[in-house]
Design a protein around this motif. Structure first.
Motif, mmCIF file in Angstrom:
data_model
loop_
_atom_site.group_PDB
_atom_site.id
_atom_site.type_symbol
_atom_site.label_atom_id
_atom_site.label_comp_id
_atom_site.label_asym_id
_atom_site.label_seq_id
_atom_site.Cartn_x
_atom_site.Cartn_y
_atom_site.Cartn_z
ATOM 1 N N LEU A 28 -19.681 39.777 -60.569
ATOM 2 C CA LEU A 28 -20.194 39.755 -59.193
ATOM 3 C C LEU A 28 -19.357 40.643 -58.275
ATOM 4 C CD1 LEU A 28 -20.995 35.932 -58.824
ATOM 5 C CD2 LEU A 28 -22.647 37.799 -58.931
ATOM 6 N N LEU A 29 -18.027 40.536 -58.412
ATOM 7 C CA LEU A 29 -17.139 41.330 -57.564
ATOM 8 C C LEU A 29 -17.327 42.826 -57.815
ATOM 9 C CD1 LEU A 29 -14.819 41.482 -55.518
ATOM 10 C CD2 LEU A 29 -13.217 41.258 -57.449
ATOM 11 N N SER A 30 -17.446 43.205 -59.081
ATOM 12 C CA SER A 30 -17.616 44.624 -59.417
ATOM 13 C C SER A 30 -18.922 45.169 -58.840
ATOM 14 C CB SER A 30 -17.595 44.791 -60.938
ATOM 15 O OG SER A 30 -17.832 46.130 -61.289
ATOM 16 N N ALA A 31 -19.999 44.391 -58.949
ATOM 17 C CA ALA A 31 -21.297 44.865 -58.453
ATOM 18 C C ALA A 31 -21.278 45.018 -56.932
ATOM 19 C CB ALA A 31 -22.397 43.894 -58.882
ATOM 20 N N ARG A 32 -20.732 44.008 -56.244
ATOM 21 C CA ARG A 32 -20.709 44.069 -54.777
ATOM 22 C C ARG A 32 -19.741 45.152 -54.272
ATOM 23 N NH1 ARG A 32 -24.628 42.269 -55.760
ATOM 24 N NH2 ARG A 32 -25.530 40.219 -55.306
ATOM 25 N N THR A 33 -18.654 45.364 -54.984
ATOM 26 C CA THR A 33 -17.699 46.405 -54.590
ATOM 27 C C THR A 33 -18.341 47.787 -54.681
ATOM 28 O OG1 THR A 33 -15.825 45.064 -55.335
ATOM 29 C CG2 THR A 33 -15.445 47.419 -55.097
ATOM 30 N N GLN A 34 -19.065 48.021 -55.757
ATOM 31 C CA GLN A 34 -19.731 49.315 -55.920
ATOM 32 C C GLN A 34 -20.772 49.535 -54.816
ATOM 33 O OE1 GLN A 34 -18.690 51.527 -58.119
ATOM 34 N NE2 GLN A 34 -20.148 53.017 -57.272
ATOM 35 N N GLU A 35 -21.504 48.453 -54.498
ATOM 36 C CA GLU A 35 -22.496 48.562 -53.422
ATOM 37 C C GLU A 35 -21.816 48.832 -52.074
ATOM 38 O OE1 GLU A 35 -26.092 45.925 -51.369
ATOM 39 O OE2 GLU A 35 -24.987 45.147 -53.106
ATOM 40 N N PHE A 36 -20.657 48.194 -51.851
ATOM 41 C CA PHE A 36 -19.943 48.392 -50.585
ATOM 42 C C PHE A 36 -19.418 49.827 -50.471
ATOM 43 C CE2 PHE A 36 -15.943 48.321 -48.145
ATOM 44 C CZ PHE A 36 -16.432 47.866 -46.925
ATOM 45 N N ILE A 37 -18.953 50.370 -51.581
ATOM 46 C CA ILE A 37 -18.471 51.756 -51.567
ATOM 47 C C ILE A 37 -19.599 52.697 -51.155
ATOM 48 C CG2 ILE A 37 -17.699 53.631 -53.076
ATOM 49 C CD1 ILE A 37 -15.999 51.563 -54.572
ATOM 50 N N GLU A 38 -20.789 52.488 -51.707
ATOM 51 C CA GLU A 38 -21.932 53.308 -51.312
ATOM 52 C C GLU A 38 -22.244 53.120 -49.826
ATOM 53 O OE1 GLU A 38 -23.583 55.481 -53.078
ATOM 54 O OE2 GLU A 38 -22.551 55.155 -54.991
ATOM 55 N N GLU A 39 -22.060 51.870 -49.369
ATOM 56 C CA GLU A 39 -22.370 51.558 -47.974
ATOM 57 C C GLU A 39 -21.424 52.270 -47.003
ATOM 58 O OE1 GLU A 39 -24.757 49.748 -45.097
ATOM 59 O OE2 GLU A 39 -25.003 49.726 -47.291
ATOM 60 N N ILE A 40 -20.116 52.279 -47.316
ATOM 61 C CA ILE A 40 -19.165 52.893 -46.384
ATOM 62 C C ILE A 40 -19.157 54.412 -46.495
ATOM 63 C CG2 ILE A 40 -17.673 50.861 -46.305
ATOM 64 C CD1 ILE A 40 -15.799 52.235 -48.275
ATOM 65 N N ASN B 70 -6.870 44.275 -53.013
ATOM 66 C CA ASN B 70 -8.305 44.500 -53.170
ATOM 67 C C ASN B 70 -8.760 45.658 -52.284
ATOM 68 O OD1 ASN B 70 -10.984 43.944 -54.038
ATOM 69 N ND2 ASN B 70 -11.351 42.798 -52.160
ATOM 70 N N GLY B 71 -8.255 45.706 -51.022
ATOM 71 C CA GLY B 71 -8.607 46.805 -50.128
ATOM 72 C C GLY B 71 -8.174 48.148 -50.681
ATOM 73 N N THR B 72 -6.972 48.194 -51.237
ATOM 74 C CA THR B 72 -6.485 49.437 -51.840
ATOM 75 C C THR B 72 -7.387 49.881 -52.981
ATOM 76 O OG1 THR B 72 -4.218 48.819 -51.286
ATOM 77 C CG2 THR B 72 -4.513 50.525 -52.957
ATOM 78 N N GLY B 73 -7.807 48.932 -53.792
ATOM 79 C CA GLY B 73 -8.697 49.272 -54.905
ATOM 80 C C GLY B 73 -10.036 49.807 -54.422
ATOM 81 N N ILE B 74 -10.540 49.215 -53.311
ATOM 82 C CA ILE B 74 -11.820 49.687 -52.777
ATOM 83 C C ILE B 74 -11.670 51.103 -52.222
ATOM 84 C CG2 ILE B 74 -13.512 49.305 -50.953
ATOM 85 C CD1 ILE B 74 -13.091 46.299 -51.369
ATOM 86 N N ILE B 75 -10.572 51.377 -51.505
ATOM 87 C CA ILE B 75 -10.339 52.733 -50.980
ATOM 88 C C ILE B 75 -10.243 53.727 -52.128
ATOM 89 C CG2 ILE B 75 -8.671 54.187 -49.776
ATOM 90 C CD1 ILE B 75 -8.012 51.791 -48.008
ATOM 91 N N GLN B 76 -9.511 53.356 -53.164
ATOM 92 C CA GLN B 76 -9.373 54.249 -54.313
ATOM 93 C C GLN B 76 -10.732 54.499 -54.956
ATOM 94 O OE1 GLN B 76 -6.595 55.739 -55.166
ATOM 95 N NE2 GLN B 76 -7.503 56.829 -56.892
ATOM 96 N N GLY B 77 -11.543 53.463 -55.073
ATOM 97 C CA GLY B 77 -12.879 53.631 -55.645
ATOM 98 C C GLY B 77 -13.760 54.501 -54.772
ATOM 99 N N ALA B 78 -13.640 54.317 -53.435
ATOM 100 C CA ALA B 78 -14.455 55.121 -52.524
ATOM 101 C C ALA B 78 -14.076 56.598 -52.608
ATOM 102 C CB ALA B 78 -14.291 54.599 -51.093
ATOM 103 N N LEU B 79 -12.773 56.903 -52.637
ATOM 104 C CA LEU B 79 -12.325 58.291 -52.728
ATOM 105 C C LEU B 79 -12.748 58.914 -54.058
ATOM 106 C CD1 LEU B 79 -8.748 58.014 -51.149
ATOM 107 C CD2 LEU B 79 -10.891 58.680 -50.042
ATOM 108 N N THR B 80 -12.652 58.130 -55.120
ATOM 109 C CA THR B 80 -13.087 58.641 -56.432
ATOM 110 C C THR B 80 -14.577 58.941 -56.420
ATOM 111 O OG1 THR B 80 -11.367 57.331 -57.518
ATOM 112 C CG2 THR B 80 -13.180 58.113 -58.893
ATOM 113 N N GLN B 81 -15.341 58.046 -55.816
ATOM 114 C CA GLN B 81 -16.786 58.253 -55.736
ATOM 115 C C GLN B 81 -17.113 59.479 -54.880
ATOM 116 O OE1 GLN B 81 -18.712 56.557 -57.546
ATOM 117 N NE2 GLN B 81 -20.781 56.869 -56.781
ATOM 118 N N LEU B 82 -16.339 59.673 -53.793
ATOM 119 C CA LEU B 82 -16.549 60.831 -52.918
ATOM 120 C C LEU B 82 -16.291 62.131 -53.680
ATOM 121 C CD1 LEU B 82 -17.089 62.069 -50.137
ATOM 122 C CD2 LEU B 82 -14.652 61.715 -49.602
#
Length: 709
Positions: free
Chosen positions: A578-590, A655-667
């Motif tokens: 659940l966390l992985s799915a919502r995190t990926q969706e949030f990265i797309e959102e931001i 968790n926030g650091t991981g989301i930022i890292q995921g967002a930058l990687t996705q970018l």
């Protein structure tokens, strides 16, 4: 046949003189040419054989005169005969001497034959004498064996029947605690049994000693009865450690064996006295101990309103007494799990008056552990004593144990039923269940089945209550209305924290003795909590806030679960997904507000590329140019704003650091795909390509924005 005929033609005719000298002779049947059965072939065979003789062939070749040759042969034979006679005459003396020697040998051999015949007769007589001696020896051995057997039986009989003076004096005068009395009592028991056996065989000598043995038996029974009753009565004295007289009785376990074999009524009396005394002692002790234990329990315990879906209204004051609520919530395990640890599970029991003096209080599971460890210890010792002293095994031992401990066990069950029916502390109930399972395993390891039925009955009381409390919590979550919870923010909700603490507590306790009923109940609870989180998230207006709320709650529940539960547990695995799915969706959102145009263009262009419709991109030159220049001018500010927004939104910095890292990687991945799209033929010649940022340069720059905590 031709050869034979040729030989016959070449044969010379017999001379008339030789024929006259020899005479006609008897006719040769083989040469009877007039015979009707003569076969010409056989004649040829005989002629051929005679012709092959060496002498005949030599005579035929040399043309010898057969008559002259016959005379010559006869003269040679006469010469040989005369020479032989002369040789015999010359050796006549030797022949006579040899004859005499042979005659002497015959005489010697005749005498030897006579001697051997006489020796044979002597051996026959010796053999008969040996057989006679052997028969006499066997008969003597048999008589000796019979005499020894009779002597042994008579000696044993005399030993069994004779009553020595030392036995009489010891049984009558010596105290029962003396080793000599126990030794003579064993001898007396053996003689009584022997006399009974011999009397059954109608041995007359038994009548001479029966009255003596009977009097000694009565005296021994009287002294033993007084001694054992005195030991049993000593149990009843206040403050008596009954283990000491029990140990003393075990030294004289033969006393009860003697009574059981010779005076069953007295043995039954002592057994009933012991059962009655110990039953009352155990009931009194455990009733008092249980009552004192309950006085040192936390005063504030979980109540019917202390459920997950109920708002936290626990009162906390400066002068409040020690309680479970003040130490932690009813849904948190804390250090309560140590009660089933190896150190505390079989540790010393709680001493109530010492705890009261120190004003120390305990949760119910600690009192339960102390109470039932005392029961386990006493039950094991009592069961072994009953089997050893009263010589019982199997069902008989179980019945005797139930007679001693039955009232105490019934009192325990009534106490547990009364307490459990009003208990809402699910962790305490679950810890009690696992204490019972561990105590049951300990007794099985000791091979003592005395209280197996009690453990099963106790589990039948605890399991339904635990299930009922969990169902109440599930219902409370189901009935929770997010609109009535007041102000909502994106931080983890206290209901999900309660669930996380409670679920991790149950999962960690359940690891040693897994139970499917527990997994099923936790599964139902997890489903309701997930639904509750979704219902609360729906109260937020924006999708971004909804995702922040979901991620914060999933992350918090996952973190609490992983502190105690194993990573392979179903709960951990479910929340990770659940966390992985919502995190990926949030990265797309931001990423959408600052870079949404580029992302949308990349997805559209890749879709056209898959369909082979790249020519449709020729009209997008202006859009592409605007996107490329816009990214180059705004990406740094956008990334900085994105990082600050993420760190403000999530309470867990990791968790926030991981989301930022995921967002930058996705970018970076989106920008790399943007490069690939611009490298296609329709867009390859655009001047805007020269303004694109190098991917490796972008990666280096983005690493500077990665927060470190």
């Amino acid at each position: 046949m031709a050869a034979a005929m040729e030989v016959r033609v070449s044969e010379p005719p017999l001379e008339p003189e030789l024929e006259a000298e020899l005479g006609p002779g008897p006719p040769d049947p083989e040469l009877d040419l007039g015979g009707e059965d003569l076969v010409l072939d056989e004649v040829d065979v005989h002629i051929q054989a005679n012709l092959e003789d060496a002498l005949v062939q030599e005579a035929l070749k040399t043309g010898v005169d057969l008559q002259q040759y016959s005379k010559q042969v006869e003269l040679e034979l006469q010469e040989v005969e005369r020479a032989s006679i002369n040789d015999y005459i010359k050796e006549s003396e030797n022949i006579a001497s040899l004859h005499n020697q042979i005659t002497a040998c015959d005489a010697i051999l005749e005498r030897m034959e006579q001697m051997l015949s006489a020796f044979q007769c002597d051996l026959s007589s010796i053999s008969s004498e040996i057989r006679t001696l052997q028969e006499q020896s066997v008969a003597m051995n048999l008589r000796l064996k019979n005499r020894r057997a009779v002597r042994e039986q008579l000696g044993q009989l005399l030993d069994e029947l004779v009553v020595p003076a030392a036995m009489i004096s010891t049984i009558l005068e010596a105290p029962v605690t003396e080793p000599e009395f126990l030794e003579q009592l064993q001898e007396l028991n053996g003689k009584i049994n022997s006399v009974k056996e011999q009397a059954f065989r109608e041995t007359v000598a038994c009548a001479d000693v029966q009255h003596v043995l009977e009097k000694l038996k009565i005296k021994a029974v009287t002294k033993i009865r007084e001694f054992v009753l005195q030991k049993i009565y000593s149990f009843r004295k206040p403050m008596t450690n009954y283990q000491i007289p029990q140990s003393a009785l075990l030294k004289y376990r033969f006393f009860y064996q003697f009574l059981l074999g010779n005076e069953r009524t007295v043995a039954q009396e002592l057994r009933e006295q012991y059962v009655d005394t110990m039953s009352k002692i155990y009931l009194s002790y455990f009733k008092s101990y249980t009552s004192r234990l309950m006085k040192i329990q936390y005063e504030e315990v979980a109540e019917k309103d202390d459920l997950m879906g109920v708002e936290d209204t626990a009162k906390k004051g400066f002068f409040s007494k020690p309680s479970l609520k003040n130490r932690n919530t009813v849904f948190t395990l804390g250090n309560r799990g140590s009660v089933i640890g190896a150190a505390e599970l079989e540790g010393p029991i709680i001493v109530p008056h010492a705890a009261q003096k120190s004003d120390v209080r305990y949760p119910f599971e600690s009192l339960f552990r102390s109470q039932h460890y005392a029961l386990l210890d006493n039950s094991c010792r009592e069961y072994l004593f009953l089997c050893d002293f009263f010589m019982v095994t199997g069902p008989s031992a179980q019945d005797l144990f139930n007679a001693v401990m039955g009232k105490t066990l019934t009192m325990f069950l009534k106490h547990m039923e009364a307490y459990v029916c009003d208990c809402y502390d699910s962790i305490a109930i679950f810890l009690c269940i696992h204490i019972v399972l561990r105590f049951k395993a300990i007794m099985a390891k000791r091979n003592i089945p005395a209280v197996d039925k009690y453990w099963d009955t106790l589990l039948d009381i605890l399991w339904p209550r635990f299930k009922h409390i969990l169902e109440l919590n599930i219902q409370s979550i189901q009935s929770t209305d997010p609109q009535k919870l007041g102000f909502l923010d994106t931080r983890p909700h206290y209901i999900t924290r309660r669930y996380a603490e409670f679920s991790s507590a149950i999962v960690s306790i359940n690891q040693t003795f897994p139970n499917e009923k527990t997994h099923a109940l936790l599964g139902q609870l997890q489903v309701e909590v997930e639904n509750f989180v979704l219902r609360v998230a729906a109260e937020f207006s924006s999708r971004k806030e909804q995702l922040i709320f979901l991620i914060n709650n999933y992350d918090m529940m996952l973190g609490v679960l992983m502190e105690r539960a194993v990573e392979e547990s179903k709960e951990v695995e479910g929340f990770q997904q659940l966390l992985s799915a919502r995190t990926q969706e949030f990265i797309e959102e931001i990423l959408s507000p600052p870079f949404g145009g580029m992302i949308a263009f990349v997805k559209e262009a890749e879709a056209l590329l898959e369909k082979g419709q790249l020519e449709r991109l020729r009209g997008e030159e202006a859009r592409v140019t605007q996107l490329a220049r816009g990214f180059s001018s705004t990406w740094k500010a956008a990334v900085e704003s994105l990082s600050q927004d993420v760190m403000r939104s999530f309470s867990n910095f990791k968790n926030g650091t991981g989301i930022i890292q995921g967002a930058l990687t996705q970018l970076i991945q989106y920008y790399h795909r943007f490069h690939k799209v611009l490298a296609q033929p329709p867009l390859r010649s655009l001047p805007a390509r020269a303004e694109l940022i190098n991917i490796h340069h972008l990666m280096v720059e983005l690493k500077k924005h990665k927060p470190n905590f």
